[in-house]
Design an enzyme around this catalytic site. Sequence first.
Site, PDB file in Angstrom:
ATOM      1  N   TYR A 151       0.845  -1.200   0.000  1.00 47.89           N
ATOM      2  CA  TYR A 151       0.000   0.000   0.000  1.00 47.89           C
ATOM      3  C   TYR A 151       0.880   1.250   0.000  1.00 47.89           C
ATOM      4  O   TYR A 151       0.656   2.189  -0.777  1.00 47.89           O
ATOM      5  CB  TYR A 151      -0.910  -0.037   1.221  1.00 47.89           C
ATOM      6  N   ARG A 199      -9.325  -0.248  11.104  1.00 43.17           N
ATOM      7  CA  ARG A 199      -8.159   0.333  11.763  1.00 43.17           C
ATOM      8  C   ARG A 199      -8.355   0.317  13.284  1.00 43.17           C
ATOM      9  O   ARG A 199      -9.419   0.007  13.789  1.00 43.17           O
ATOM     10  CB  ARG A 199      -7.913   1.725  11.207  1.00 43.17           C
ATOM     11  N   VAL A 200      -7.285   0.661  14.002  1.00 46.44           N
ATOM     12  CA  VAL A 200      -7.264   0.326  15.427  1.00 46.44           C
ATOM     13  C   VAL A 200      -8.373   1.018  16.242  1.00 46.44           C
ATOM     14  O   VAL A 200      -8.980   0.388  17.118  1.00 46.44           O
ATOM     15  CB  VAL A 200      -5.872   0.582  16.042  1.00 46.44           C
TER      16      VAL A 200
HETATM   17  C1  UGA Z   1      -3.464   2.856   8.814  1.00 49.10           C
HETATM   18  C2  UGA Z   1      -3.267   3.011   7.316  1.00 49.10           C
HETATM   19  O1  UGA Z   1      -2.389   2.030   6.844  1.00 49.10           O
HETATM   20  C3  UGA Z   1      -2.743   4.361   6.956  1.00 49.10           C
HETATM   21  O2  UGA Z   1      -2.736   4.498   5.545  1.00 49.10           O
HETATM   22  C4  UGA Z   1      -3.618   5.429   7.525  1.00 49.10           C
HETATM   23  O3  UGA Z   1      -3.068   6.712   7.199  1.00 49.10           O
HETATM   24  C5  UGA Z   1      -3.685   5.255   9.026  1.00 49.10           C
HETATM   25  O4  UGA Z   1      -4.189   3.946   9.340  1.00 49.10           O
HETATM   26  C6  UGA Z   1      -4.618   6.277   9.604  1.00 49.10           C
HETATM   27  O5  UGA Z   1      -5.544   5.941  10.339  1.00 49.10           O
HETATM   28  O6  UGA Z   1      -4.416   7.453   9.274  1.00 49.10           O
HETATM   29  P1  UGA Z   1      -1.994   2.176  10.900  1.00 49.10           P
HETATM   30  O7  UGA Z   1      -1.961   3.329  11.855  1.00 49.10           O
HETATM   31  O8  UGA Z   1      -0.821   1.251  10.947  1.00 49.10           O
HETATM   32  O9  UGA Z   1      -2.199   2.767   9.427  1.00 49.10           O
HETATM   33  O10 UGA Z   1      -3.301   1.274  11.098  1.00 49.10           O
HETATM   34  P2  UGA Z   1      -4.125   0.702  12.335  1.00 49.10           P
HETATM   35  O11 UGA Z   1      -4.849  -0.483  11.805  1.00 49.10           O
HETATM   36  O12 UGA Z   1      -4.969   1.753  12.932  1.00 49.10           O
HETATM   37  O13 UGA Z   1      -3.016   0.169  13.376  1.00 49.10           O
HETATM   38  C7  UGA Z   1      -2.379   0.968  14.315  1.00 49.10           C
HETATM   39  C8  UGA Z   1      -1.630   0.079  15.296  1.00 49.10           C
HETATM   40  O14 UGA Z   1      -2.577  -0.611  16.120  1.00 49.10           O
HETATM   41  C9  UGA Z   1      -0.762  -1.001  14.659  1.00 49.10           C
HETATM   42  O15 UGA Z   1       0.395  -1.146  15.442  1.00 49.10           O
HETATM   43  C10 UGA Z   1      -1.612  -2.264  14.778  1.00 49.10           C
HETATM   44  O16 UGA Z   1      -0.851  -3.453  14.788  1.00 49.10           O
HETATM   45  C11 UGA Z   1      -2.289  -2.016  16.121  1.00 49.10           C
HETATM   46  N1  UGA Z   1      -3.566  -2.724  16.322  1.00 49.10           N
HETATM   47  C12 UGA Z   1      -4.554  -2.658  15.405  1.00 49.10           C
HETATM   48  C13 UGA Z   1      -3.757  -3.439  17.501  1.00 49.10           C
HETATM   49  O17 UGA Z   1      -2.862  -3.528  18.375  1.00 49.10           O
HETATM   50  N2  UGA Z   1      -4.943  -4.075  17.717  1.00 49.10           N
HETATM   51  C14 UGA Z   1      -5.962  -4.013  16.821  1.00 49.10           C
HETATM   52  O18 UGA Z   1      -7.020  -4.609  17.076  1.00 49.10           O
HETATM   53  C15 UGA Z   1      -5.780  -3.277  15.630  1.00 49.10           C
END
Ligand code: UGA
Length: 336
Positions: A151, A199-200
């Site tokens: 991505y 997302r998280v």
């Molecule tokens: C995502 C997208 O890849 C980006 O393009 C986007 O800009 C960004 O979200 C955003 O919200 O702006 P990322 O922050 O890595 O990037 O995505 P998340 O799925 O929100 O993960 C954030 C962190 O939380 C990661 O370390 C993930 O492993 C962790 N996570 C996620 C958990 O620990 N538990 C969960 O249930 C979900």
Amino acid sequence: MRIVALGGGGYIGSYLVHRLADQGHTIWVLDTNMDKIWEHDKDVPTTVDLDVRDLRAMSEAELTEYCRGADVVIDLIAHATPALYVKSPIEVVELNYNENMRVVRVCAALDIRLIQFSSCEVYGLALDEEPFKEDKSPMVLGPVHETRWIYASAKQLLERMVDAYGIHRNLDYTVIRPFNFVGPFMDYLRGAEHDPVPRVFPQFIASLVHGFPMTLVNGGHSHRTFTYIDDAIDACMLVIENRNNLFGHRAVNVGTPGNGILIRDLANRMRMVYASLTGRPQVDIIEGDGVGFYGDGYVDCNRRVPDVARLEEAGWAPQYDLNATIRKTLSYYAQT
Ligand code: UGA
């Protein structure tokens, strides 16, 4: 202004469309789903034209006719959920690069200003403690078998092509790199543990609302910077208005640098705040590994903090610290 919002029916787009309409602009929204626009307000102003269509079903000639006469095209079309990067990498590139490139060509041909949404993901691995600077920070990704980076590769190449069109075809553009925007009306909430993972923040909210455990991926040691959606939209509006051409031919980070937190601390804070808002018992927190949780090819980005000097120069100052961001967002979900 007359503004085309491609993918304007999504989480960020629906906020932007309402704000732009409030400011007197005329907006043509093209998206496969407009539910979020109606969720904000059933009475959509007459200056907003909603066209429920899939960009992929349109030829480049049709897209050209759709955009003709616009002053600005905002392109929000994207798959931006890490679970998809490892499960559907081909689809991720086809949408995030191939389809968006058609928009780039159309804007260049029609001489329309393009605001291209990209992602903080383009920075890849954080190699040092410095905040990411738009024109200085290296963009370092892992090897090919770490499918997660597909991505970021697509978005990086898109950004590079937008810039090349700026230099060689006179395209007027700004690239926006969002840093974890959160607030009401986010991506869907999972109804059950086996549904695909968003997302998280919405993922943790789904746990709170439906009462299943929050999972800390790889111990929750990653760090993210969360930006309240109203602050994010304020920043996007400054970019769209583009006074003194501050944002012409460049990328701009949109994020609240002071709102950084480790994911494990975020989980704890969210469950405490939600319990205090609802009187419900706190959900459990469990640990899981990234590959088991998302699938083969998942790796993580350890840290993301934006440098926002460019936005500050335009007068942007975020109003929501992390406490307010979490509380305001959870208050909405506690009531719905
Ligand atoms: C995502 C997208 O890849 C980006 O393009 C986007 O800009 C960004 O979200 C955003 O919200 O702006 P990322 O922050 O890595 O990037 O995505 P998340 O799925 O929100 O993960 C954030 C962190 O939380 C990661 O370390 C993930 O492993 C962790 N996570 C996620 C958990 O620990 N538990 C969960 O249930 C979900």
